[in-house]
Design an enzyme around this catalytic site. Structure first.
Site, PDB file in Angstrom:
ATOM      1  N   ASP A   8       0.838  -1.179   0.068  1.00 17.98           N
ATOM      2  CA  ASP A   8      -0.052  -0.156  -0.014  1.00 17.98           C
ATOM      3  C   ASP A   8       0.910   1.084  -0.103  1.00 17.98           C
ATOM      4  O   ASP A   8       1.647   1.700   1.016  1.00 17.98           O
ATOM      5  CB  ASP A   8      -1.041  -0.022   1.380  1.00 17.98           C
ATOM      6  CG  ASP A   8      -1.704   1.337   1.201  1.00 17.98           C
ATOM      7  OD1 ASP A   8      -1.616   2.071   0.520  1.00 17.98           O
ATOM      8  OD2 ASP A   8      -2.356   1.283   2.498  1.00 17.98           O
ATOM      9  N   LYS A  70       2.722  11.239  -3.759  1.00 20.03           N
ATOM     10  CA  LYS A  70       1.700  10.491  -4.573  1.00 20.03           C
ATOM     11  C   LYS A  70       0.569  11.617  -4.891  1.00 20.03           C
ATOM     12  O   LYS A  70       0.064  11.208  -5.904  1.00 20.03           O
ATOM     13  CB  LYS A  70       0.981   9.687  -3.292  1.00 20.03           C
ATOM     14  CG  LYS A  70       0.026   8.637  -3.908  1.00 20.03           C
ATOM     15  CD  LYS A  70      -0.564   7.804  -2.849  1.00 20.03           C
ATOM     16  CE  LYS A  70      -1.713   7.006  -3.538  1.00 20.03           C
ATOM     17  NZ  LYS A  70      -2.250   6.089  -2.145  1.00 20.03           N
ATOM     18  N   ASP A 177     -13.230   5.612   1.765  1.00 19.24           N
ATOM     19  CA  ASP A 177     -11.667   5.595   2.117  1.00 19.24           C
ATOM     20  C   ASP A 177     -11.216   6.869   2.024  1.00 19.24           C
ATOM     21  O   ASP A 177     -11.067   7.516   1.040  1.00 19.24           O
ATOM     22  CB  ASP A 177     -11.104   4.413   1.030  1.00 19.24           C
ATOM     23  CG  ASP A 177      -9.287   4.445   1.091  1.00 19.24           C
ATOM     24  OD1 ASP A 177      -8.775   5.080   2.098  1.00 19.24           O
ATOM     25  OD2 ASP A 177      -8.956   3.624   0.277  1.00 19.24           O
TER      26      ASP A 177
HETATM   27  N1  LIG Z   1      -6.240   9.459  15.086  1.00 18.84           N
HETATM   28  C1  LIG Z   1      -6.650   9.937  13.879  1.00 18.84           C
HETATM   29  N2  LIG Z   1      -7.358  11.235  13.857  1.00 18.84           N
HETATM   30  C2  LIG Z   1      -7.414  11.925  12.737  1.00 18.84           C
HETATM   31  N3  LIG Z   1      -6.658  11.557  11.554  1.00 18.84           N
HETATM   32  C3  LIG Z   1      -5.744  10.573  11.783  1.00 18.84           C
HETATM   33  C4  LIG Z   1      -5.704   9.750  12.893  1.00 18.84           C
HETATM   34  N4  LIG Z   1      -4.657   8.783  12.745  1.00 18.84           N
HETATM   35  C5  LIG Z   1      -4.424   8.966  11.528  1.00 18.84           C
HETATM   36  N5  LIG Z   1      -4.806  10.142  10.767  1.00 18.84           N
HETATM   37  C6  LIG Z   1      -4.660  10.861   9.501  1.00 18.84           C
HETATM   38  O1  LIG Z   1      -4.811   9.522   8.599  1.00 18.84           O
HETATM   39  C7  LIG Z   1      -3.947   9.974   7.490  1.00 18.84           C
HETATM   40  C8  LIG Z   1      -3.107   8.990   7.179  1.00 18.84           C
HETATM   41  O2  LIG Z   1      -4.206   7.678   6.939  1.00 18.84           O
HETATM   42  P1  LIG Z   1      -3.549   6.517   5.777  1.00 18.84           P
HETATM   43  O3  LIG Z   1      -2.343   6.079   6.325  1.00 18.84           O
HETATM   44  O4  LIG Z   1      -4.629   5.666   5.502  1.00 18.84           O
HETATM   45  O5  LIG Z   1      -3.306   7.276   4.340  1.00 18.84           O
HETATM   46  P2  LIG Z   1      -2.547   7.012   3.134  1.00 18.84           P
HETATM   47  O6  LIG Z   1      -2.489   5.657   2.826  1.00 18.84           O
HETATM   48  O7  LIG Z   1      -0.930   7.652   3.495  1.00 18.84           O
HETATM   49  O8  LIG Z   1      -3.074   8.112   2.153  1.00 18.84           O
HETATM   50  P3  LIG Z   1      -3.828   7.660   0.753  1.00 18.84           P
HETATM   51  O9  LIG Z   1      -4.288   6.515   0.981  1.00 18.84           O
HETATM   52  O10 LIG Z   1      -4.577   9.008   0.568  1.00 18.84           O
HETATM   53  O11 LIG Z   1      -2.787   7.485  -0.289  1.00 18.84           O
HETATM   54  C9  LIG Z   1      -3.105  11.146   7.771  1.00 18.84           C
HETATM   55  O12 LIG Z   1      -3.455  12.249   7.204  1.00 18.84           O
HETATM   56  C10 LIG Z   1      -3.204  11.144   9.236  1.00 18.84           C
HETATM   57  O13 LIG Z   1      -3.004  12.555   9.792  1.00 18.84           O
HETATM   58 MG   LIG Z   2      -4.136   4.668   1.532  1.00 13.41          MG
END
Ligand SMILES: Nc1ncnc2c1ncn2[C@@H]1O[C@H](COP(=O)(O)OP(=O)(O)OP(=O)(O)O)[C@@H](O)[C@H]1O
Ligand SMILES: [Mg+2]
Length: 534
Positions: A8, A70, A177
């Protein structure tokens, strides 16, 4: 069978997983023992630091740190320029990140990792998918599949939910998502082990990043109102503000208020933010997700009563406002079976296992039936065997409409977009259209492939074009059949047939101006291979 991992590749965090032969996926930790790796790269002379250590340095050395790439995948502007003048495009930064993930996985699994399945937002278009494949190649990985994040998530969720021997039965699932940088909504049917996407839509520039931005603005305004300098004027101060805003945002998911300490230009200020205030300043962002979600339901010809389960994916769905929105709209408790930040990688590992088994089967089959026979199998065939039918098939759709620039016969200056494969068509998809030459003795045919739904060319993107030599016919109006297809990874192919003789002329090698060319790929491959990733 060599191990194929699922990756991912997220805007803010990335994760790697692998599935065992019984179809049970698990996360592969990184060298620091973390389940997820921050998608952050820091240049330190010849060394490239990736992950948590780079993320921590974002505040102290913002000019050496590259993150959120990304968001720019498939764009040609460099996202980083080294001191020696090398310009790095988003693919290469992602390549460095993937190289580190690959090395970590090899260390943890104790064997080489050469093949991978990488996930992308369902809403990614052809150029961005291709850019993601290229990033994998730069890292020395063979990318067996590109798979949509919501589909991977639903698969991991479905496998985890299915206890019996028979095919998984969940009904109609809506996957919401919201990650760090992108938003995707997908509606799919999961019936008797068949996973079939019916509709998908999204916004590739809507994610936790934007919620951070809203909070940054609020904090900065409050700081300035108290007599402090504008923190956005300085890159180090801005990086610090982003960091603090993100931490406060997370705090607000659990607590009714957060306090942020800001200091700059001799001014120190404590700023209090309540959850209520945060929800007010980000209401417009949340509403954008609502509009897209309702649009997808409409595309799927459903209302909320037709949705059996809502699956929340992505770290940003931890925000209480998201859960409240879903509950208000659907009148249902959303599912939170598996950790939001791991579920996509776990699903990718299942697709990876499927791809590996299908590849293995195809090679085996070739031995017996010779190379001429068809050895093709459909996505899910591999898992069907290994999971005793819990998963039988996986069918996805295109998120973009595919078409071509067409000239009106009545007026050559009048060009418009004609859609050939509409969005939400099941993939792989293939469709042919016949076009007629405009001139006597015409010797070439120019095809411009578009992505987008609108007839007006201003609102669609030309993803690639190609000019092909064609057999000459004395009179205009000779028919040529153009076949467009989306493969299972959502990548476009275009083939041409002479309509008069019925002979195939060949596949168009589309020039994709927004993707890396062969020479650029070679140079970047070399640089990534030489880089020491820490
Ligand atoms: N407890 C929380 N409350 C609010 N936001 C959160 C929390 N934990 C994580 N996040 C937010 O979730 C996001 C990261 O999520 P995730 O890892 O699913 O995204 P990603 O896979 O990096 O992004 P994408 O899928 O959009 O490419 C960040 O913006 C982070 O600040
Ligand atoms: Mg993601």
């Amino acid at each position: 069978m060599t191990r194929v991992v699922g990756i991912d590749l997220g805007t803010t965090y990335s994760a790697v997983a692998v599935a065992d032969r019984s179809g049970s996926p698990s996360i592969v930790r990184n060298r620091e023992g973390e389940n997820i790796t921050p998608s952050v790269v820091m240049f330190q002379g010849e060394t490239v630091v990736v992950g948590s250590q780079a993320k921590r340095s974002a505040v102290t050395a913002p000019d050496d740190v590259v993150q959120f790439v990304k968001r720019y995948m498939g764009e040609t502007n460099p996202v980083y320029q080294s001191e020696s003048g090398t310009a790095y495009r988003p693919e290469e930064i992602s390549g460095l990140l993937l190289k580190r993930l690959k090395e970590d996985a090899e260390m943890m699994l104790g064997e080489p990792v050469e093949q991978a399945v990488i996930t992308v937002p369902a809403y990614f278009d052809d150029v961005r998918r291709r850019a993601t494949q290229d990033a994998g190649k730069l890292a020395g990985l063979e990318v067996l599949r590109i798979v949509n994040e919501p589909t991977a998530a639903a698969l991991a969720y479905g496998i985890a939910e299915s206890d019996g021997e028979s095919g998984t039965e969940i009904g109609t699932v809506l996957v919401y998502d919201l990650g760090g940088g992108t938003f995707d909504v997908t509606v799919m049917r999961v019936v008797d082990g068949d996973y079939e996407v019916t509709a998908t839509d999204g916004d590739r520039n809507l994610g936790g990043f934007d919620w951070d931005g809203a909070l940054m603005n609020f904090l900065n305004d409050a700081f300035m109102a108290a007599g402090g300098p504008d923190l956005n004027e300085d890159s180090a101060l801005q990086a610090e503000l982003r960091d603090k805003a993100e931490i406060a945002k997370r705090t607000l998911s659990n607590a009714p208020q957060a306090v942020v300490m800001l200091s700059a230009g001799g001014k120190h200020e404590q700023i209090r933010v309540t959850r209520e205030k945060f929800e007010e300043i980000s209401a417009e962002l949340l509403d954008r997700t609502r509009i897209i979600t309702e649009g997808v339901l409409q595309e799927a010809r459903l209302d909320w009563s037709g949705i059996d389960k809502v699956l929340l994916v992505g770290g940003s769905t931890r925000m209480p406002m998201v859960q409240a929105l879903i509950e208000r709209l659907s009148d249902k408790e959303p599912e939170r079976g598996i950790s939001q930040d791991e579920v996509v990688a776990l699903g990718a590992a299942l697709v990876a296992l499927d791809a590996a088994v299908r590849k293995e089967d195809a090679e085996e089959k070739k031995k017996y039936v010779g190379s001429g026979a068809s050895t093709e199998s459909a996505p899910g065939d591999g898992l069907a065997r290994l999971t005793k039918g819990k998963v039988k098939s996986i069918k996805d759709v295109t998120s973009q409409s595919l078409g071509m620039v067409t000239t009106r016969e009545t007026n050559r200056n009048d060009q418009y977009n004609s859609v050939i494969i509409p969005h939400n068509t099941s993939v792989p998809a293939k469709k042919s259209e016949t076009f007629y030459t405009l001139d006597d003795m015409q010797s070439r045919l120019r095809v411009q492939v578009t992505e987008g739904h609108d007839e007006d060319l201003d609102y669609v993107k030309v993803v690639g074009e190609s000019t092909l030599d064609i057999p000459q016919y004395p009179k205009a109006g000779a028919p040529f059949e153009v076949t467009y297809s989306y493969d299972v990874d959502g990548i476009i192919h275009v083939e041409l047939k002479d309509g008069t003789t019925g002979k195939w002329i060949g596949e168009f090698e589309l020039e994709r101006p927004d993707n890396l060319g062969a020479e650029e790929m070679a140079e970047a491959t070399d640089r990534v291979a030489r880089a020491a990733t820490l």
